[in-house]
Design an enzyme around this catalytic site. Structure first.
Site, mmCIF file in Angstrom:
data_model
loop_
_atom_site.group_PDB
_atom_site.id
_atom_site.type_symbol
_atom_site.label_atom_id
_atom_site.label_comp_id
_atom_site.label_asym_id
_atom_site.label_seq_id
_atom_site.Cartn_x
_atom_site.Cartn_y
_atom_site.Cartn_z
ATOM 1 N N TRP A 100 0.531 -1.699 0.032
ATOM 2 C CA TRP A 100 -0.406 0.117 -0.165
ATOM 3 C C TRP A 100 0.914 1.668 -0.088
ATOM 4 O O TRP A 100 0.639 2.242 -0.724
ATOM 5 C CB TRP A 100 -1.244 0.023 1.321
ATOM 6 C CG TRP A 100 -1.963 -0.914 1.093
ATOM 7 C CD1 TRP A 100 -2.211 -1.494 1.846
ATOM 8 C CD2 TRP A 100 -2.832 -1.253 0.010
ATOM 9 N NE1 TRP A 100 -2.467 -3.221 1.565
ATOM 10 C CE2 TRP A 100 -3.496 -2.761 0.573
ATOM 11 C CE3 TRP A 100 -3.253 -0.408 -1.088
ATOM 12 C CZ2 TRP A 100 -4.988 -3.272 -0.545
ATOM 13 C CZ3 TRP A 100 -3.943 -1.743 -1.496
ATOM 14 C CH2 TRP A 100 -5.448 -3.064 -1.468
ATOM 15 N N ASP A 167 -1.728 6.614 6.455
ATOM 16 C CA ASP A 167 -2.684 5.628 6.533
ATOM 17 C C ASP A 167 -3.026 4.827 7.146
ATOM 18 O O ASP A 167 -2.396 3.435 7.457
ATOM 19 C CB ASP A 167 -1.667 5.043 4.719
ATOM 20 C CG ASP A 167 -3.363 3.641 4.511
ATOM 21 O OD1 ASP A 167 -3.966 3.374 4.983
ATOM 22 O OD2 ASP A 167 -2.826 3.118 3.344
ATOM 23 N N LYS A 191 -12.176 -1.844 6.636
ATOM 24 C CA LYS A 191 -11.414 -2.753 7.070
ATOM 25 C C LYS A 191 -11.679 -2.994 8.815
ATOM 26 O O LYS A 191 -11.511 -3.858 10.003
ATOM 27 C CB LYS A 191 -9.495 -2.224 7.248
ATOM 28 C CG LYS A 191 -9.139 -2.425 5.908
ATOM 29 C CD LYS A 191 -8.828 -3.614 5.742
ATOM 30 C CE LYS A 191 -8.803 -4.212 3.505
ATOM 31 N NZ LYS A 191 -7.453 -3.010 2.929
HETATM 32 C C1 LIG Z 1 -7.093 -2.223 1.846
HETATM 33 C C2 LIG Z 1 -6.050 -0.991 1.808
HETATM 34 C C3 LIG Z 1 -5.687 -0.156 1.192
HETATM 35 C C4 LIG Z 1 -6.644 -0.106 -0.181
HETATM 36 O O1 LIG Z 1 -8.222 0.462 0.394
HETATM 37 P P1 LIG Z 1 -8.918 0.464 -1.074
HETATM 38 O O2 LIG Z 1 -9.689 1.264 -0.054
HETATM 39 O O3 LIG Z 1 -9.381 -0.942 -1.687
HETATM 40 O O4 LIG Z 1 -8.676 1.824 -1.584
HETATM 41 C C5 LIG Z 1 -5.018 1.484 1.416
HETATM 42 N N1 LIG Z 1 -4.392 0.594 2.474
HETATM 43 C C6 LIG Z 1 -4.123 -0.097 3.138
HETATM 44 C C7 LIG Z 1 -3.326 0.603 4.561
HETATM 45 C C8 LIG Z 1 -5.054 -0.804 3.199
HETATM 46 O O5 LIG Z 1 -5.276 -1.982 3.891
#
Ligand SMILES: *Cc1c(COP(=O)(O)O)cnc(C)c1O
Length: 354
Positions: A100, A167, A191
């Site tokens: 990511w 993030d 998540k």
């Molecule tokens: C799953 C995830 C993403 C991507 O998320 P989307 O909403 O599918 O774009 C980005 N960063 C992390 C840390 C993730 O676990």
């Protein structure tokens, strides 16, 4: 049979949240209408959006500190781009701790110079780089607090004098910290907060408006702040379910309360991984994630048997990410300690029988 959902995302949600969400689809707030068929500008939905924003700021302890909470479209992946669009004037620093982060870096490179001030890529992202030094002239530092795929997590964050962007998709609302150390936090809902379809962005308004490029309206954080996250039709259902999950968490006692349970769950599973000779952890011990535990079976010949035992025990979503293989147990907020206990019992059962 009771299912134990260890899925990495979209992930487990609290049962009472699912019940309320289901009800809202049929008859929202006793209005005789579905949440899915009313105007997002109706009094009832505006109240949902307001409450979702308030709950996010209050759980993170960021009320009255100049932060705004937004619920945007496009997933965390769009934030890789929006962050750079809105904040990168000349140069930005990134820590590369996984797929990511890597994707975020790729997007940012379209907007300016990107320097990687730390990376564990060459070691299969098994650890979190330490002793990060960040030049004073970068526009911001970007990092990924929890690496969903590799099962690593920052246990301590670098102390820097530039804006910090994080993030937090896979560990938002899971552990206490000084969230005011960050200037922008983003997290895809699916998540640890709600269903897929909305992304929480918490941004300190004072860091905006400093880049000289034109920013398309839809990609400009200021647009969404000015319109209260209603510039266009928000993802009403994901926002509603996220709001329900946040109020569930608040009633439980907030992040401090869930953190205690999350730590118990992680301790229980990691001690089994470490004590059971059939299993090996993937991530370096000191950098292990409390959300996603990654591990492999030492003897691949045991896989079929272990997989069958998991199915029989109601365990769901234990496959590792396709880029790492092995197993990954995601222990997000809504997963109970009891479910981790069921998995651990299966693991020790396998050892007895092997
Ligand atoms: C799953 C995830 C993403 C991507 O998320 P989307 O909403 O599918 O774009 C980005 N960063 C992390 C840390 C993730 O676990």
């Amino acid at each position: 049979m009771k299912k134990h959902n260890f899925s990495a995302g979209p992930c487990i949600l609290p049962k009472e949240v699912l019940d309320k969400a289901a009800q809202s689809v049929v008859n929202f707030n006793d209005s005789g209408l579905s949440l899915l068929e009313i105007s997002h500008r109706s009094k009832d939905f505006v109240a949902v959006m307001d409450q979702a924003q308030e709950l996010a700021l209050s759980l993170l302890n960021l009320e009255r500190k100049g932060y705004k909470a937004l619920f945007l479209h496009g997933g965390a992946s769009l934030e890789f781009l929006m962050v750079a669009y809105n904040l990168l004037e000349t140069k930005a620093a990134y820590i590369n701790t996984g797929t990511w982060s890597d994707k975020a870096i790729k997007e940012a490179k379209a907007f300016g110079e990107v320097i990687e001030v730390g990376s564990s890529k060459s070691e299969g992202y098994k650890y979190i780089p330490k002793n990060i030094e960040v030049p004073a002239d970068v526009d911001y530092l970007h990092l990924t607090s929890n690496n969903t795929i590799y099962g690593t997590q920052f246990q301590q964050f670098p102390k820097v004098n530039v804006p910090m962007v994080c993030d937090m998709s896979s560990d938002i609302f899971s552990r206490t910290m000084d969230f005011s150390a960050f200037d922008l936090i983003y997290a895809g809902a699916q998540k640890n907060m709600g269903p897929a379809g909305t992304t929480l962005v918490v941004v300190k308004e004072s860091i905006l408006g400093k880049v000289s490029r034109h920013i398309p309206e839809m990609l400009n954080y200021q647009t969404h702040i000015d319109k209260g996250s209603m510039f266009n039709t928000p993802a009403v259902f994901p926002v509603y379910v996220s709001m329900l999950t946040m109020s569930w968490l608040k009633e439980l006692g907030g992040i401090a309360a869930i953190e205690k349970i999350n730590r118990k769950k992680a301790r229980l599973l990691y001690s089994e991984i470490d004590l059971n000779p059939l299993f090996t952890g993937y991530a370096n011990k000191e950098d292990r994630s409390y959300m996603n535990a990654t591990f492999t079976l030492s003897d691949p010949a045991l896989e079929t048997r272990f997989n069958e035992m998991c199915v029989a025990g109601g365990i769901n979503g234990l496959n590792g990410h396709r880029s790492v293989g092995g197993y990954r147990a995601s222990m997000y907020n809504a997963l109970s300690l009891e479910s981790v206990g069921v998995l651990v019992d299966i693991m020790s059962d396998l050892e007895r029988k092997a």
